[in-house]
Design a protein around this motif. Structure first.
Motif, PDB file in Angstrom:
ATOM      1  N   ALA A   1      28.461  -9.180  26.740  1.00  0.00           N
ATOM      2  CA  ALA A   1      28.741  -9.884  25.541  1.00  0.00           C
ATOM      3  C   ALA A   1      28.827  -8.961  24.196  1.00  0.00           C
ATOM      4  O   ALA A   1      28.190  -9.203  23.477  1.00  0.00           O
ATOM      5  CB  ALA A   1      27.218 -10.456  25.924  1.00  0.00           C
TER       6      ALA A   1
ATOM      7  N   TYR B   1      31.507 -12.290  24.395  1.00  0.00           N
ATOM      8  CA  TYR B   1      30.764 -13.377  23.730  1.00  0.00           C
ATOM      9  C   TYR B   1      31.483 -13.916  23.051  1.00  0.00           C
ATOM     10  O   TYR B   1      31.517 -15.527  22.880  1.00  0.00           O
ATOM     11  CB  TYR B   1      29.767 -13.096  22.745  1.00  0.00           C
TER      12      TYR B   1
ATOM     13  N   LEU C   1      22.864  -9.459  22.897  1.00  0.00           N
ATOM     14  CA  LEU C   1      23.693  -9.834  23.128  1.00  0.00           C
ATOM     15  C   LEU C   1      24.289  -9.076  21.690  1.00  0.00           C
ATOM     16  O   LEU C   1      24.078  -8.724  20.489  1.00  0.00           O
ATOM     17  CB  LEU C   1      24.000 -11.449  22.821  1.00  0.00           C
TER      18      LEU C   1
ATOM     19  N   TRP D   1      23.561 -17.064  29.486  1.00  0.00           N
ATOM     20  CA  TRP D   1      23.758 -15.948  29.968  1.00  0.00           C
ATOM     21  C   TRP D   1      22.653 -15.146  30.502  1.00  0.00           C
ATOM     22  O   TRP D   1      21.565 -15.966  31.268  1.00  0.00           O
ATOM     23  CB  TRP D   1      23.171 -15.341  28.658  1.00  0.00           C
TER      24      TRP D   1
END
Ligand code: FAD
Ligand code: NAI
Length: 463
Positions: A12, A17, A39, A111
């Protein structure tokens, strides 16, 4: 039945991401696996964002301590609260990584917390849990390259990660590698009071950037107090009570000398990170430098497995990873995602900044491309004079026949912001004449860009 997704992204960081958000925007059921507590990857946690927070804070400190008096602003008694500076950096990072979590919720990206492994084509294992995915995107990023004989402990001998966390200003910081990390983090600690010596293997700083710009930049850094040992290699380091002793030899061979340091920053590059991904078992091919091999559309040799960002070839930059993340999500969704590698800017966030997009003069010479160059110094720019920031210049390179802009290189105040109009110009296939005929506000630093474009045709007005 394992839970099934259209896309599972592993990692991520800015590549992963952004890819996950774009895939979700396109209506694909998307998950992103991340093993960190937060993240945002290297960039948000231990890279771009914390380094820029410290660059800004240390520049503010240097301004208050040494530069503002010249503007008639006398602050007097400037002291450093390093603990507060570091805490502020932590707050900046926390806000950014929380922001990505919010974006995941907003876009309905799941996630998956933990380390992801490709169990088989179409299957990703996270801990004991196995998930199915029509498409897997590897976005596992990169890690610092180690150096034999220089054992990192992240206290005395640090990588960028430790250099962002020091709780005291070292008296003498020795940086190994005059690349982007060495010069940015070297600047942070020099501004805060460290003596900084940079040991570089090559006979120049910032390899890959335009030579003339780097020569000019090196002179500016020396004026600021940086010491350079170019053409030198570190062959070993020992940590003792009184700091670190380094042995340094000429790169071409010769007598070794010793160098004492309180802290050593090892910054000789980064390499693709693929540990634990199960790429061997999945038979995903790597190139000779351990990077995941992809075609022009980010597809690996295994159908349904893609890769983007630092883990594949190309410049290790957050915005390059992001562009690739968007492109691969669009390709997976059946659209025509594409990245123009000719128009990706690179910025060194020192002061002055160094920024570059497109080809360097050396690359054009090597490719046998006939070009014209136009240059303009910030000493002749009214705004730079008003700011008291006249170090540096703008250099533009255009095709000798068509006048198409091929490269732009700047060392100077806010170079990283100035380069944006030239990235756009290159993206749009503009000529130097197009830039020269565009009205640039007065008095602005951007006028130096316009003047350099005029200089390509030998008609700069203010020099
Ligand atoms: P990364 O950001 O490295 O993210 C990869 C993520 O994948 C990591 O969070 C990792 O934990 C995770 N991961 C890996 N394997 C697994 C697994 N098996 N399972 C689950 N998760 C996994 N670039 C710029 O453009 N501008 C800058 O100013 C800048 N400054 C920098 C400063 C420093 C000190 C450093 C070190 C780098 C800097 N960079 C900068 C480079 C930038 O950080 C990288 O180019 C960018 O982060 C690459 O993004 P990525 O998504 O490919 O990988
Ligand atoms: P780098 O590749 O920029 O520079 C490494 C330097 O170390 C080179 O000059 C190289 O010649 C030198 N070197 C290699 N081996 C050596 C040795 N044994 N002894 C002495 N010198 C040696 O790598 P760096 O600075 O570690 O940064 C890694 C990556 O992170 C960069 O490629 C960059 O893409 C990214 N980054 C980007 C930033 C930005 O965009 N502002 C900021 C920081 C990092």
């Amino acid at each position: 039945m394992p839970e099934s997704f259209d896309v599972i992204v592993i990692g991520a960081g800015p590549g992963g991401y952004v890819c996950a958000i774009r895939a979700a925007q396109l209506g694909l059921k998307t998950a992103c696996v991340e093993q960190r507590e937060t993240l945002g990857g290297t960039c948000l946690n231990i890279g771009c964002i914390p380094s820029k927070a410290l660059l800004q804070s240390s520049e503010n400190f240097e301004e208050a301590a040494h530069k503002l008096a010249d503007h008639g602003v006398v602050v007097g008694g400037v002291t450093l609260d390093l603990a507060r500076m570091q805490a502020r950096k932590g707050e900046v990072v926390a806000a950014n990584v929380k922001g990505v979590e919010f974006l995941f919720r907003k876009n309905k990206v799941t996630w998956l917390k933990g380390a992801g492994r490709i169990a088989a084509p179409g299957q990703v294992a996270v801990g004991d849990q196995v998930y199915e995915a029509k498409h897997i995107v590897i976005a596992s990023g990169s890690e610092s390259i180690p150096l034999r004989g220089v054992e990192v402990d992240e206290k005395r001998i640090v990588t960028s990660t430790g250099a962002l966390e020091l709780d005291a200003v070292p008296k003498h910081l020795v940086v190994i590698g005059a690349g982007v990390i060495g010069l940015e983090l070297g600047s942070v600690w020099r501004r805060l009071g460290a003596e900084v010596t940079v040991v570089e293997y090559l006979d120049r700083i910032l390899p890959g950037m335009d030579n003339e710009v780097c020569k000019g930049f090196e002179r500016i850094l020396v004026k600021q107090g940086f010491k350079f040992k170019l053409g030198s290699k570190v062959t070993g380091a020992t940590v003792g009570e009184d700091g670190v002793t380094l042995s340094v030899e000429p790169a071409a061979g010769g007598a070794a000398e010793t160098l004492k340091a309180d802290v050593v920053l090892l910054a000789i590059g980064r390499r693709a990170y693929t540990a634990g991904l199960g790429l061997d078992a999945a038979q995903v091919a790597l190139d000779e430098r351990g990077r995941v091999k992809v075609d022009a559309h980010f597809a690996t040799n295994v159908p349904g497995i893609w890769a983007i960002g630092d883990v594949i070839a190309g410049p290790m930059l957050a915005h390059k990873a992001e562009e690739e993340g968007v492109a691969v999500a669009e390709l997976i969704a059946g659209q025509a995602g594409h990245v123009n590698y000719e128009a990706i800017p690179g910025v060194v966030y020192t002061w002055p900044e160094v920024a570059s997009v497109g080809r360097t003069e050396e690359q054009l010479k090597e490719a046998g491309v006939a070009y014209k160059a136009g240059k303009f110094p910030f000493t002749a720019n009214g705004r730079a004079r008003a700011m008291g920031d006249t170090d540096g210049f703008v250099k533009l390179l255009a095709d000798a026949k068509t006048d198409r802009l091929l490269g732009a290189h700047i060392v100077g105040p806010d170079a990283g912001t100035l380069i944006a109009e030239l990235a756009l110009a290159i993206e749009f296939g503009a000529s130097a004449e197009d830039v020269a005929r565009t009205s640039h506000a007065h008095p602005s630093l951007n006028e130096a860009v316009k003047e350099a474009a005029l200089a390509v045709a030998g008609r700069a007005l203010h020099i």
